[in-house]
Structure formats: structure tokens, C-alpha cells
Design an enzyme around this catalytic site. Structure first.
Site, PDB file in Angstrom:
ATOM      1  N   GLY A  75       0.832  -1.196   0.000  1.00  0.00           N
ATOM      2  CA  GLY A  75       0.000   0.000   0.000  1.00  0.00           C
ATOM      3  C   GLY A  75       0.857   1.231   0.000  1.00  0.00           C
ATOM      4  O   GLY A  75       2.086   1.155  -0.107  1.00  0.00           O
ATOM      5  N   TRP A  76       0.209   2.342   0.094  1.00  0.00           N
ATOM      6  CA  TRP A  76       0.945   3.599   0.091  1.00  0.00           C
ATOM      7  C   TRP A  76       0.099   4.661   0.757  1.00  0.00           C
ATOM      8  O   TRP A  76      -1.117   4.512   0.927  1.00  0.00           O
ATOM      9  CB  TRP A  76       1.271   4.024  -1.340  1.00  0.00           C
ATOM     10  CG  TRP A  76       0.047   4.232  -2.176  1.00  0.00           C
ATOM     11  CD1 TRP A  76      -0.736   3.273  -2.753  1.00  0.00           C
ATOM     12  CD2 TRP A  76      -0.578   5.488  -2.484  1.00  0.00           C
ATOM     13  NE1 TRP A  76      -1.791   3.838  -3.409  1.00  0.00           N
ATOM     14  CE2 TRP A  76      -1.711   5.203  -3.259  1.00  0.00           C
ATOM     15  CE3 TRP A  76      -0.278   6.814  -2.190  1.00  0.00           C
ATOM     16  CZ2 TRP A  76      -2.567   6.204  -3.741  1.00  0.00           C
ATOM     17  CZ3 TRP A  76      -1.119   7.799  -2.668  1.00  0.00           C
ATOM     18  CH2 TRP A  76      -2.246   7.490  -3.436  1.00  0.00           C
ATOM     19  N   THR A  96       5.626   4.445   0.987  1.00  0.00           N
ATOM     20  CA  THR A  96       5.083   3.225   0.400  1.00  0.00           C
ATOM     21  C   THR A  96       5.340   2.116   1.421  1.00  0.00           C
ATOM     22  O   THR A  96       6.305   2.180   2.188  1.00  0.00           O
ATOM     23  CB  THR A  96       5.771   2.853  -0.928  1.00  0.00           C
ATOM     24  OG1 THR A  96       7.179   2.837  -0.724  1.00  0.00           O
ATOM     25  CG2 THR A  96       5.420   3.830  -2.027  1.00  0.00           C
ATOM     26  N   ASP A 153      -5.706  11.056  13.117  1.00  0.00           N
ATOM     27  CA  ASP A 153      -6.019  10.772  11.707  1.00  0.00           C
ATOM     28  C   ASP A 153      -6.731   9.431  11.565  1.00  0.00           C
ATOM     29  O   ASP A 153      -6.418   8.635  10.676  1.00  0.00           O
ATOM     30  CB  ASP A 153      -4.743  10.806  10.856  1.00  0.00           C
ATOM     31  CG  ASP A 153      -5.047  10.987   9.366  1.00  0.00           C
ATOM     32  OD1 ASP A 153      -6.184  11.393   9.023  1.00  0.00           O
ATOM     33  OD2 ASP A 153      -4.168  10.710   8.538  1.00  0.00           O
TER      34      ASP A 153
HETATM   35  P1  ADP Z   1       1.144   6.868   5.380  1.00  0.00           P
HETATM   36  O1  ADP Z   1       1.671   7.527   6.632  1.00  0.00           O
HETATM   37  O2  ADP Z   1       2.015   7.130   4.188  1.00  0.00           O
HETATM   38  O3  ADP Z   1      -0.325   7.138   5.152  1.00  0.00           O
HETATM   39  P2  ADP Z   1       0.431   4.227   6.402  1.00  0.00           P
HETATM   40  O4  ADP Z   1       1.126   3.804   7.647  1.00  0.00           O
HETATM   41  O5  ADP Z   1      -0.977   4.695   6.555  1.00  0.00           O
HETATM   42  O6  ADP Z   1       1.324   5.300   5.625  1.00  0.00           O
HETATM   43  O7  ADP Z   1       0.472   3.022   5.358  1.00  0.00           O
HETATM   44  C1  ADP Z   1      -0.021   3.180   4.030  1.00  0.00           C
HETATM   45  C2  ADP Z   1      -0.823   1.975   3.601  1.00  0.00           C
HETATM   46  O8  ADP Z   1       0.054   0.822   3.584  1.00  0.00           O
HETATM   47  C3  ADP Z   1      -1.980   1.588   4.528  1.00  0.00           C
HETATM   48  O9  ADP Z   1      -3.174   2.284   4.213  1.00  0.00           O
HETATM   49  C4  ADP Z   1      -2.086   0.087   4.244  1.00  0.00           C
HETATM   50  O10 ADP Z   1      -2.790  -0.150   3.042  1.00  0.00           O
HETATM   51  C5  ADP Z   1      -0.628  -0.342   4.029  1.00  0.00           C
HETATM   52  N1  ADP Z   1      -0.028  -0.805   5.292  1.00  0.00           N
HETATM   53  C6  ADP Z   1       0.515  -0.030   6.271  1.00  0.00           C
HETATM   54  N2  ADP Z   1       0.966  -0.768   7.308  1.00  0.00           N
HETATM   55  C7  ADP Z   1       0.716  -2.061   6.990  1.00  0.00           C
HETATM   56  C8  ADP Z   1       0.929  -3.318   7.672  1.00  0.00           C
HETATM   57  N3  ADP Z   1       1.502  -3.367   8.888  1.00  0.00           N
HETATM   58  N4  ADP Z   1       0.531  -4.452   7.042  1.00  0.00           N
HETATM   59  C9  ADP Z   1      -0.059  -4.386   5.813  1.00  0.00           C
HETATM   60  N5  ADP Z   1      -0.302  -3.248   5.140  1.00  0.00           N
HETATM   61  C10 ADP Z   1       0.082  -2.082   5.693  1.00  0.00           C
END
Ligand code: ADP
Ligand code: MG
Length: 424
Positions: free
Chosen positions: A54-55, A60, A178
Site C-alpha cells: 500500500g501507500w 510506500t 487521523d
Molecule cells: P502513510 O503515513 O504514508 O499514510 P500508512 O502507515 O498509513 O502510511 O500506510 C499506508 C498503507 O500501507 C496503509 O493504508 C495500508 O494499506 C498499508 N499498510 C501499512 N501498514 C501495513 C501493515 N503493517 N501491514 C499491511 N499493510 C500495511
């Protein structure tokens, strides 16, 4: 920092959710994302990138294999510009406290396992290693075609999120700031084939030879083949539908039965200690509390507001508040108007308590530019727009309304919500 935290401009854009939505190529430049490829090694070779999970606007996130402990983890690779690095270091500080206070990993907040820096062509990237989790709640909502997931499932998810919030608020003194569906992840993937452990996936340990893109680029002909295969599958299931099975293949594909709904709160990039708040606006637009809009100060109860918005979205598949700017009115004013149409008039004392109150309200506590509000209370919306039964609508609205109190101090805490009989 203003560009990161100041205006909430990253809004609802944060992605990783749609099959065709990705982070684009724009962010891959100096100060931006790191262009990882399957087989790339990190932290002196210990972690090997597998595929992108994801991102967000800050990072990312990759599925990675931890060769030291022989297990899959999630690797969040932050953009490299100074403000992003700063935010990641802050996230590490908060997640370290989260992990320290939860040795049994039972508090519904993601566990930080490690962190390090990784240098690439775009700069130096702070990286966070966390436990591997499943799909986000936004993906769950979309998976179910935005039809709402049923109140029993909503209740189950609410319990996890509230356990997480209660832990952050009352044990750690952290405000998430958030909370939204993208930032709550199921513990398991919706599709078992996407879970590397359940599907018996063999970890990639080297970058595939002969392909400088490490397998991320699929040739045109391969793409065509895949598309054809997909169409063929679609045709078969269509035929099964027309042959008249009771539960059609198409419907079966979208059933939520058997999906574990345990979930965890992630993304502490904007979180703060309650006694060290960042100035300016917090929260993604649609989940933003009224006190944040009028700038009258916020606390844990701002997370509770976002929580109620999230619960509504799970139940209906729609945003509770989707403000738009209109001619002669700002997005903020439209947002306040939508809140009052659903929840009634904001008490005058509260409406006038913010440093930006005068921009929106006159001295009677009425909005300056949006005069005629059409009151449509929550329980009626649930019945008339979303076809809830009367008792379901009443029960759910009675649960949500106190959390959506305009007076932040009147909102129940996460611990109090957990005691609400509606959840049990
Ligand atoms: P940002 O601060 O860039 O928004 P996030 O921590 O929200 O980053 O992570 C971005 C995306 O990555 C999430 O919405 C999710 O889809 C995926 N993701 C984040 N952490 C995990 C995890 N521990 N396991 C699986 N997917 C994850
Ligand atoms: Mg995020």
C-alpha cells in the site's frame, strides 16, 4: 511542518486501496518515495522486499521477508525529504511507547518491530518494520461494494478500534488525530491467497536476474494474457448465474462470511502526545471534528468524533460528512452546515469558542453564509436513505449521537463506549 500537518491537504486522497489507484510516478523524485523492487535488501540484507502492500502520502509500504526471524513483516519506507523523515522519527517514538506498553500485543494497535535508515537515489529514507497486517477497512468497504457491512460486523470492528483508542488515550496519552478507514487494518487479508503464510508463498530472496525492474514490470503480452484469463473467469461465473443457482458465484465471491474482523490502528505519522500538540489543523477532512474547524483546541475526544464517522461509513458504505465548497461558501462552512443538519444546532457557547468562530458564525450562533438548513436527523437518515429497520436505526443512532456531541467534553471516552450495551 506546515506543509505536512498544517492544512490537511492530503485529504481523502491517501490511497493504496483501489486496484487501479496507485501512488503515481510524481512522488518518485528527490525527497520523495524510494523506488523499491522485489528482491531489494534492507538493513544490511536482513529484510527482503516482496511486493508493495500500500501507500500513503508519506510512504510506500512493502511486504518484506525478515531473514533473521524467517517471517513476513511490513516495511514502511518513508519519503526522504526532511519533514517526512522528521514525521517518521516521531512515529517511531510513539510506536515504541505503544509496543512497550503492550507486551502481549493485545491492544489493537500495530506493533513496531524495528527501524533503520536506507539510502537510495532519492535520498535517505527512514524505514519502519511492523507486523504484517491485512486489508484496510476502506478496502473492506469497497470489497463489499459500499453497501454497508451489517451492524453485527460494525459492532465487532468498533470493539477493536475502541480497545485501541482506549489504550492510546488512557494508558499512553496519545491522540491519533487521523483515524479513518485507511488507517485501520484487518489482522488478516480478505483474500487468503494474498496472505503469504496462509497461501504458502515462497519468499523471494534475490532480485530476479535479467530484469532490471525486478519483476515489477509485466510485459504487454503478459498483461493481455492475464486480462483474457480474467475475462474467461468472468464469463464462467456469468454463466453460472444465468444457470440459476440460488447463491450465485458472483455473490459468493463478495461474501464477508469467514473473514476475521479483528483489526488494528496504524499510521502514527500525525499522532501526538496530548500535552505536545502540533499547531494547526489535524485530521482528514471528512473525519474532522468541529472544534478543529473552528480552532477551539482539541483532545482525545477529537479521535472519538472520527471514530463515529468511521462507524457510520462501515454501516452504510457512505461518508457521514462529505463537504464541498460552493459558491460563496468554503468547505469548512459546508462541513459545519452538514453537521448541524444531522445533529442539530451547535450550542452558541461552543460555536463562538474558537479563534475562527467569527469567520463562520454570527453573534446568534448562526452560520453567516449558509442560512437555510434542512434538518435530517441521524436515525431518519438511516431509515429513509439506507433502509435500516426502525429498531436498528434507533440503536445505532443512540450509540453514535453522544459521540457526535458538539461539546467535546460531553463525548463519551473510548472506555465508556466499550461499556455501551449496544456493542455487546
Ligand atoms: P502513510 O503515513 O504514508 O499514510 P500508512 O502507515 O498509513 O502510511 O500506510 C499506508 C498503507 O500501507 C496503509 O493504508 C495500508 O494499506 C498499508 N499498510 C501499512 N501498514 C501495513 C501493515 N503493517 N501491514 C499491511 N499493510 C500495511
Ligand atoms: Mg495512512
Amino acid at each position: 511542518m506546515a506543509s505536512l500537518f498544517g492544512n490537511g491537504g492530503y485529504g481523502y486522497s491517501s490511497g493504496s486501496e483501489g486496484e487501479d489507484e496507485d501512488e503515481g510516478t510524481e512522488g518518485y523524485r528527490k525527497g520523495g518515495y524510494y523506488a523499491a523492487r522485489p528482491g531489494d535488501r534492507f538493513a544490511g540484507g536482513r529484510f527482503v522486499a516482496q511486493r508493495k502492500l500500500g501507500w500513503g502520502n508519506f510512504s510506500t509500504v512493502w511486504l518484506a521477508y525478515d531473514t533473521l526471524h524467517s517471517k513476513f513483516v511490513a516495511l514502511k519506507i518513508q519519503k526522504s525529504a526532511r519533514d517526512y523523515a522528521h514525521a517518521a522519527l516521531h512515529e517511531i517514538e510513539l510506536l515504541s511507547a505503544v509496543a512497550k506498553g503492550d507486551p502481549t500485543n493485545s491492544k489493537c494497535v500495530v506493533q513496531l518491530l524495528d527501524h533503520f535508515k536506507h539510502t537510495g537515489p532519492n535520498g535517505q529514507h527512514v524505514c519502519l518494520v511492523t507486523e504484517f497486517l491485512g486489508d484496510s477497512l476502506l478496502r473492506l468497504i469497497r470489497y463489499n461494494r459500499n453497501k454497508g457491512i451489517g451492524l453485527n460486523r460494525v459492532k465487532e470492528i468498533c470493539r477493536s478500534v475502541l480497545v485501541g483508542l482506549d489504550y492510546l488515550h488512557s494508558e499512553l496519552g496519545i491522540i491519533h488525530t487521523d483515524l479513518k478507514p485507511e488507517n485501520v487494518l484487518l489482522v488478516s487479508t480478505i483474500n487468503p491467497a494474498k496472505d503469504p503464510v496462509r497461501s504458502g508463498f515462497t519468499p523471494i530472496l534475490d532480485r530476479p536476474v535479467g530484469n532490471q525492474y525486478g519483476g515489477t514490470v509485466i510485459s504487454f503480452s503478459e498483461k493481455m494474457l492475464k486480462m483474457r484469463a480474467r475475462r474467461a473467469v468472468a464469463k464462467i461465473s456469468q454463466r453460472r448465474v444465468s444457470l440459476g443457482g440460488v447463491a450465485t458465484e458472483v455473490e459468493k465471491e463478495r461474501s464477508l462470511d469467514g473473514i476475521s474482523l479483528k483489526c488494528k490502528i496504524v499510521d502514527f505519522g500525525n499522532a501526538c502526545w496530548a500535552d505536545q500538540q502540533h499547531a494547526g489543523e489535524i485530521q482528514t477532512r471528512q473525519y474532522r471534528a468541529p472544534e478543529v474547524i473552528i480552532s477551539s483546541g482539541y483532545s482525545y475526544s477529537a479521535d472519538m468524533w472520527s471514530f463515529a464517522c468511521l462507524a457510520f461509513e462501515l454501516a452504510t458504505g457512505d461518508l457521514l460528512f462529505a463537504p464541498k465548497s460552493c459558491q460563496g461558501c468554503s468547505e469548512d462552512e459546508d462541513h459545519l452546515a452538514l453537521m448541524m443538519e444531522t445533529l442539530g444546532k451547535m450550542p452558541r457557547k461552543i460555536a463562538s469558542s474558537g479563534t475562527r468562530s467569527k469567520d463562520y458564525f454570527d453573534r446568534h450562533g448562526d452560520l453567516r453564509r449558509i442560512r437555510r438548513l434542512k434538518f435530517w436527523p441521524l436515525d431518519r437518515v438511516l431509515v429513509e436513505r439506507y433502509n435500516f429497520t426502525e429498531p436498528d436505526a434507533q440503536g445505532f443512532a443512540d450509540f453514535l449521537r453522544p459521540i457526535l456531541d458538539f461539546t467535546p467534553g460531553n463525548r463519551p471516552s473510548a472506555a465508556e463506549c466499550l461499556k455501551n450495551p449496544w456493542l455487546n
